[in-house]
Design an enzyme around this catalytic site. Structure first.
Site, PDB file in Angstrom:
ATOM      1  CB  CYS A 133      44.821  60.286  48.380  1.00  0.00           C
ATOM      2  SG  CYS A 133      46.270  60.756  49.624  1.00  0.00           S
ATOM      3  CB  CYS A 142      42.454  62.939  50.303  1.00  0.00           C
ATOM      4  SG  CYS A 142      44.181  63.984  50.823  1.00  0.00           S
ATOM      5  CG  ASP A 143      43.015  63.413  55.906  1.00  0.00           C
ATOM      6  OD1 ASP A 143      43.692  62.435  54.883  1.00  0.00           O
ATOM      7  OD2 ASP A 143      43.535  64.097  55.869  1.00  0.00           O
ATOM      8  CG  ASP A 170      44.195  67.457  53.822  1.00  0.00           C
ATOM      9  OD1 ASP A 170      43.311  67.624  52.553  1.00  0.00           O
ATOM     10  OD2 ASP A 170      43.917  67.336  54.842  1.00  0.00           O
ATOM     11  CB  SER A 183      48.071  66.854  59.643  1.00  0.00           C
ATOM     12  OG  SER A 183      48.132  65.090  59.003  1.00  0.00           O
TER      13      SER A 183
END
Length: 567
Positions: A60, A133-134, A92, A482
């Protein structure tokens, strides 16, 4: 003291950096800046902090250093000084199913803190961030809200889909193949091939998982340039977006448009509608509340229910559907979806954006969804007439819980509890065939304080799906799910087990009822029995007693309050 209020010309584009570049008394500051290669002319230019979440160990984020160079080139071409800096990230996907997941949500607040720290200490006039990423995205926006200096987020972009035997793969394929393997549905060779082929290059996980959800919400919010959320990571348009960010941030400086001018209540409403229509991750509830709190905009879990009630679920995107973000970009991207929602009166588009225009003005100049596309349904014939995110309350979640129910799972579920105090115990039970159809799996002591860090439960949900139980088992947790999770799942249960919430009192065999029509989550145990159990309950020892996780436990608010750490 606040670093956001320097004593300088409030109309100057370099009103922050001039604090250190102009006074003769700041000669040491200037000497160090000359050492970086700045010229005397540069000392009079605005300085733009370029905050990247680059690190090599995650698909990511691994390309963000290169994108940061493109952003810097655009800033330089626009006549300003770009200063790159880095902050952290947590994968993650890599940490999922391990104790490393405790560091994931915490990283959001560390990212916000570190960006705020360097912007405050270095006196940069504006900010461009490059998340992947998240947790990167909300961390960036929280920092922007706190600082309130002209800011733009450039999303690192989504990954291309993988492929095996003519089927598209993504990261969830790699998670679910474990459940398929233990159920005897695939061989070890097939499992290994799926793992090897699921992630073919750079970019964030490909479906409408948390990274793409947050990028989409932030574009709808107005804090990213059009198409930022849907342009794939390795597409040439992503480099062009990076270079355009320089001129865009210059215009924001000239017009003095700041995050709090953009991140209004109306902007959050449009962002919530957009993510509901596209089937976004439940993590958006947590993150949007935290982002709103950074700009003092009231936003509660009840607001998400209100939006869900009036917003149809339209997009056939993974994890519940079959398409990925790259497919969405090919039929018009995020702006085309928002243009359709605007035409249908579902969003207003009245708020300012980083283009210097309102969202509606941006969309007026952009094309709509391609004729004949199969990804986004019509409002008249939706996948589901209301949103997939449901806010549940009841005797098991007196302060709320978040469910992700697309309608494919049904709308009610009632069954006996199978209780596990961590996800490892649950996975062992699944391997031993102890989880049966009709069960309600409860994984507790995984909340913000108990986890700590409210880890995500993608490994358990993927294992259940892979084992063929996804339609027949419900799962509850005080942790998170998630964006890749799907099935009959309820997370963010508050109060959490660690602080004595009702979830701590559940015993094996108790009947639990979930109703997505009445938005209720109830433990079918009488009050006297619950009180007797409570009198015997004691909180387990904290899982961290020193270091960064201990600080997080001490500072973090509940899931219903966005898990913020600065209040």
């Amino acid at each position: 003291m606040t670093a956001s209020q320097p004593e300088s010309d409030s109309n100057a584009l370099n009103k922050y950096s001039s604090k250190i570049t102009q006074p003769k008394s700041q000669g040491a500051s200037q000497a160090m800046l000359y050492a970086t290669g700045m010229s005397s002319e540069d000392m009079n230019k605005p300085q733009v902090g370029i905050g990247s979440m680059w690190y090599e160990g995650n698909s990511c984020n691994m390309h963000l250093l290169d994108l940061a160079a493109d952003v810097k080139a655009g800033v330089t071409d626009a006549g300003m000084v770009g200063m790159r800096f880095n902050t952290i990230g947590v994968s993650d996907g890599i940490s999922m199913g391990t104790d490393g997941m405790s560091f994931s949500l915490q990283s959001r607040d560390l990212i916000a803190d570190s960006i705020e720290t360097i912007m405050g200490a270095q006196w940069y006039d504006a900010l461009i961030t490059l998340p992947g990423c998240d947790k990167n995205m909300p961390g960036c926006l929280m920092a922007m809200g706190r600082l309130n200096r002209p800011s733009i987020m450039v999303y690192g972009g989504t990954i291309k889909p993988g492929s095996y035997r003519d089927e598209k793969l993504d990261i969830v394929s790699a998670f679910q193949c474990y459940g398929q393997f233990i159920a005897g549905q695939i061989s070890e060779e097939e499992r290994s091939e799926i793992v090897r082929r699921s992630c073919p290059g750079a970019g964030a996980c490909g479906g409408m998982y948390t990274a793409n959800t947050m990028a989409t919400a932030i574009e709808a919010l107005g804090m990213a340039l059009p198409y930022s959320a849907s342009i794939p990571a390795e597409h040439p348009e992503k480099k062009e977006e990076c270079k355009r960010a320089g001129l865009a941030i210059l215009e924001l400086l000239k017009k003095d448009i700041k995050p709090r001018d953009i991140m209004t209540r109306g902007a959050f409403e449009d962002a919530m509608v957009t993510l509901m229509a596209l089937g976004g991750s439940t993590n958006a509830v947590l993150h949007l509340i935290a982002m709103a709190r950074s700009v003092d905009v009231p936003l509660t879990i009840e607001d998400f229910q209100s939006v869900s009630d009036r917003t149809p679920f339209l997009a056939d995107l993974k994890p519940s559907g079959k398409f990925v973000q790259e497919d969405l970009h090919s039929v018009g991207g995020t702006p085309a979806v928002m243009k359709y929602l605007l035409e249908k009166g579902m969003i207003k588009g009245e708020h300012m954006t980083v283009t210097g225009k309102t969202l509606a003005e941006n969309l007026a100049d952009l094309p709509g969804l391609k004729t004949g596309q199969k990804i986004v349904s019509t409002v008249e014939e939706p996948i589901k007439k209301s949103g997939h995110i449901r806010i549940l309350k009841g005797s098991l979640a007196t302060e709320g819980a978040v469910a992700k129910i697309t309608g494919k799972e049904g709308l009610q579920f009632s069954g006996p509890a199978r209780v596990y105090d961590n996800e490892e115990l649950m996975l062992a039970a699944l391997e031993q065939k102890q989880i049966q159809k009709g069960d309600v799996v409860v994984i507790r002591y995984e909340g913000p304080k108990g986890g700590p860090g409210m880890p995500e439960m993608l490994t358990p949900t993927s294992a259940i799906m892979g084992a063929g139980l996804g339609s027949d088992v419900a799962m509850l947790t005080d942790g998170r799910f998630s964006g890749g999770s799907h099935g009959f799942i309820v997370g963010h249960i508050t109060p959490e087990a660690q602080v004595g919430g009702p979830i701590a009192l559940i015993e094996d065999g108790d009947t639990i009822t979930i109703d997505a029509e009445t938005n209720s989550l109830d433990l079918e145990v009488d009050a006297a029995e619950l009180e007797a159990r409570r009198s015997k309950w004691t909180a387990p020892p904290l899982k961290a007693t020193r270091g960064t996780l201990y600080k997080y436990i001490k500072c973090v608010k509940s899931a219903s309050e966005g898990c913020v750490t600065d209040e």
